[in-house]
Scaffold this active site. Structure first.
Site, PDB file in Angstrom:
ATOM      1  N   TYR A 137      -4.014   9.733   7.477  1.00  0.00           N
ATOM      2  CA  TYR A 137      -4.533   9.320   8.788  1.00  0.00           C
ATOM      3  C   TYR A 137      -5.352  10.458   9.391  1.00  0.00           C
ATOM      4  CZ  TYR A 137      -0.958   5.647   8.461  1.00  0.00           C
ATOM      5  OH  TYR A 137      -0.176   4.593   8.054  1.00  0.00           O
ATOM      6  N   ASN A 149      -5.678  -4.250  11.126  1.00  0.00           N
ATOM      7  CA  ASN A 149      -6.467  -4.801  10.027  1.00  0.00           C
ATOM      8  C   ASN A 149      -5.997  -6.233   9.726  1.00  0.00           C
ATOM      9  OD1 ASN A 149      -7.733  -5.372   7.598  1.00  0.00           O
ATOM     10  ND2 ASN A 149      -6.654  -3.811   6.425  1.00  0.00           N
ATOM     11  N   CYS A 180      -5.735  -0.999   3.738  1.00  0.00           N
ATOM     12  CA  CYS A 180      -5.108  -0.059   4.671  1.00  0.00           C
ATOM     13  C   CYS A 180      -3.922   0.665   4.047  1.00  0.00           C
ATOM     14  CB  CYS A 180      -4.696  -0.771   5.950  1.00  0.00           C
ATOM     15  SG  CYS A 180      -3.728  -2.256   5.691  1.00  0.00           S
ATOM     16  N   HIS A 181      -3.365   0.115   2.967  1.00  0.00           N
ATOM     17  CA  HIS A 181      -2.231   0.777   2.313  1.00  0.00           C
ATOM     18  C   HIS A 181      -2.622   2.119   1.687  1.00  0.00           C
ATOM     19  CE1 HIS A 181      -4.160  -1.738  -0.766  1.00  0.00           C
ATOM     20  NE2 HIS A 181      -3.758  -0.826  -1.644  1.00  0.00           N
ATOM     21  N   GLU A 235      -1.460   0.117  -7.908  1.00  0.00           N
ATOM     22  CA  GLU A 235      -2.773   0.701  -8.146  1.00  0.00           C
ATOM     23  C   GLU A 235      -2.725   1.940  -9.027  1.00  0.00           C
ATOM     24  OE1 GLU A 235      -4.727   1.163  -4.385  1.00  0.00           O
ATOM     25  OE2 GLU A 235      -4.979  -0.980  -4.155  1.00  0.00           O
TER      26      GLU A 235
END
Length: 135
Positions: free
Chosen positions: A71, A92, A100-101, A131
């Site tokens: 952030y 979002n 956003c993750h 991912e």
């Protein structure tokens, strides 16, 4: 950590879901992402949002699958505060599509969908693990 081995593609595009052109494309692209975490969404969605939220969401789209930024890093780029970035992340309307993750706290996951524990954080953790999978 256990990985989810379920075949989500049949669930995502089951025949009992509402059908229209956008829903069809969402099904196709979401199935592609679940099968291949490196897949990049190309949906044309209007998520609304304030100008600042759209700037944060634009930053999210630049983060590669399997990577994260904090952030604080996004806040520095936008000359803002980490808390404001977190609020924009939580607002979002299309998580996963606008990833956003991939924005995390300095010392951990941070939050997800305006929550800092429970199921939403488990989802964020799973998405990040998904991912990082090696094919």
């Amino acid at each position: 950590h256990t990985r989810c081995s379920r075949d989500w593609s049949s669930d995502v595009c089951s025949s009992d879901l509402p059908r229209n052109e956008i829903a069809e494309e969402v099904c196709v692209q979401l199935s592609s992402y679940l099968a291949d975490p490196a897949f990049r969404f190309s949906l044309k969605l209007d998520g609304g949002g304030t100008p600042f939220q759209r700037e944060v969401w634009s930053q999210m789209l630049q983060i590669q699958p399997g990577s994260t930024v904090t952030y604080g890093e996004v806040a520095r780029r936008l000359k803002s505060s980490p808390r404001a970035v977190g609020q924009a992340c939580g607002a979002n309307p299309v998580p996963i599509v606008v990833p956003c993750h991939r924005i995390i706290a300095n010392g951990g996951l941070g939050g997800f969908a305006h929550k800092d524990k429970g199921f939403p954080l488990n989802v964020k953790h799973w998405l990040l693990l998904h991912e990082q999978r090696q094919w």
